[in-house]
Design a protein around this motif. Structure first.
Motif, PDB file in Angstrom:
ATOM      1  N   LYS A  20       0.813  -1.221   0.000  1.00  0.00           N
ATOM      2  CA  LYS A  20       0.000   0.000   0.000  1.00  0.00           C
ATOM      3  C   LYS A  20       0.847   1.271   0.000  1.00  0.00           C
ATOM      4  O   LYS A  20       0.348   2.339  -0.350  1.00  0.00           O
ATOM      5  CB  LYS A  20      -0.944   0.003   1.196  1.00  0.00           C
ATOM      6  CG  LYS A  20      -2.095  -0.962   1.047  1.00  0.00           C
ATOM      7  CD  LYS A  20      -3.000  -0.884   2.275  1.00  0.00           C
ATOM      8  CE  LYS A  20      -4.227  -1.734   2.126  1.00  0.00           C
ATOM      9  NZ  LYS A  20      -5.112  -1.619   3.298  1.00  0.00           N
ATOM     10  N   THR A  23       1.243   1.589  -3.976  1.00  0.00           N
ATOM     11  CA  THR A  23       0.118   1.465  -4.898  1.00  0.00           C
ATOM     12  C   THR A  23      -1.191   1.685  -4.150  1.00  0.00           C
ATOM     13  O   THR A  23      -1.314   1.340  -2.976  1.00  0.00           O
ATOM     14  CB  THR A  23       0.087   0.084  -5.599  1.00  0.00           C
ATOM     15  OG1 THR A  23      -0.971   0.074  -6.564  1.00  0.00           O
ATOM     16  CG2 THR A  23      -0.122  -1.053  -4.614  1.00  0.00           C
ATOM     17  N   ASP A  24      -2.142   2.268  -4.858  1.00  0.00           N
ATOM     18  CA  ASP A  24      -3.489   2.398  -4.318  1.00  0.00           C
ATOM     19  C   ASP A  24      -4.373   1.250  -4.806  1.00  0.00           C
ATOM     20  O   ASP A  24      -5.513   1.119  -4.378  1.00  0.00           O
ATOM     21  CB  ASP A  24      -4.126   3.720  -4.767  1.00  0.00           C
ATOM     22  CG  ASP A  24      -3.448   4.918  -4.127  1.00  0.00           C
ATOM     23  OD1 ASP A  24      -2.910   4.773  -3.014  1.00  0.00           O
ATOM     24  OD2 ASP A  24      -3.463   5.993  -4.750  1.00  0.00           O
ATOM     25  N   ASN A  25      -3.833   0.434  -5.712  1.00  0.00           N
ATOM     26  CA  ASN A  25      -4.599  -0.637  -6.340  1.00  0.00           C
ATOM     27  C   ASN A  25      -3.908  -1.970  -6.062  1.00  0.00           C
ATOM     28  O   ASN A  25      -3.195  -2.495  -6.908  1.00  0.00           O
ATOM     29  CB  ASN A  25      -4.711  -0.376  -7.849  1.00  0.00           C
ATOM     30  CG  ASN A  25      -5.551  -1.406  -8.555  1.00  0.00           C
ATOM     31  OD1 ASN A  25      -6.009  -2.378  -7.967  1.00  0.00           O
ATOM     32  ND2 ASN A  25      -5.733  -1.199  -9.851  1.00  0.00           N
TER      33      ASN A  25
END
Length: 79
Positions: A20, A23-25
Motif C-alpha cells: 500500500k 500502490t493504491d490498487n
C-alpha cells in the motif's frame, strides 16, 4: 475488458502495508505480479521442451541471451 472473478486471499499484514505504500490498487498490483509469474512459468516450460529436444544451451547461447536481455556490450563471439 478481461473477465474478472473476485477472490479472497490472506496476506501477512506487513506485506499488505508495504504494498500500500507504493500502490493504491493492491488488486491490480497482485494481478500484474501473477501475470509476470505465469509468463515466466510458460517460458520455462518452453525452454525446458526446447532443451529436451535439442540439448542444453551452450555457454555461447547463454551469453547471447544475456546480452539480448540485458543489453550487454562487448559480447564475445565464438570463432
Amino acid at each position: 475488458m478481461a473477465r474478472t472473478k473476485k477472490v479472497t486471499i490472506t496476506l501477512p499484514a506487513e506485506l499488505l502495508e508495504s504494498m500500500k505504500t507504493h500502490t493504491d490498487n493492491v488488486s491490480g498490483y497482485l494481478t500484474e505480479l501473477a501475470e509476470r509469474a505465469e509468463r515466466r512459468r510458460l517460458l520455462r516450460e518452453e525452454l525446458d521442451a526446447y532443451q529436451g529436444e535439442f540439448g542444453a544451451f551452450t555457454d555461447q547461447e547463454m551469453a547471447e541471451a544475456q546480452a539480448l536481455l540485458h543489453g550487454t556490450e562487448g559480447m564475445r563471439h565464438a570463432a
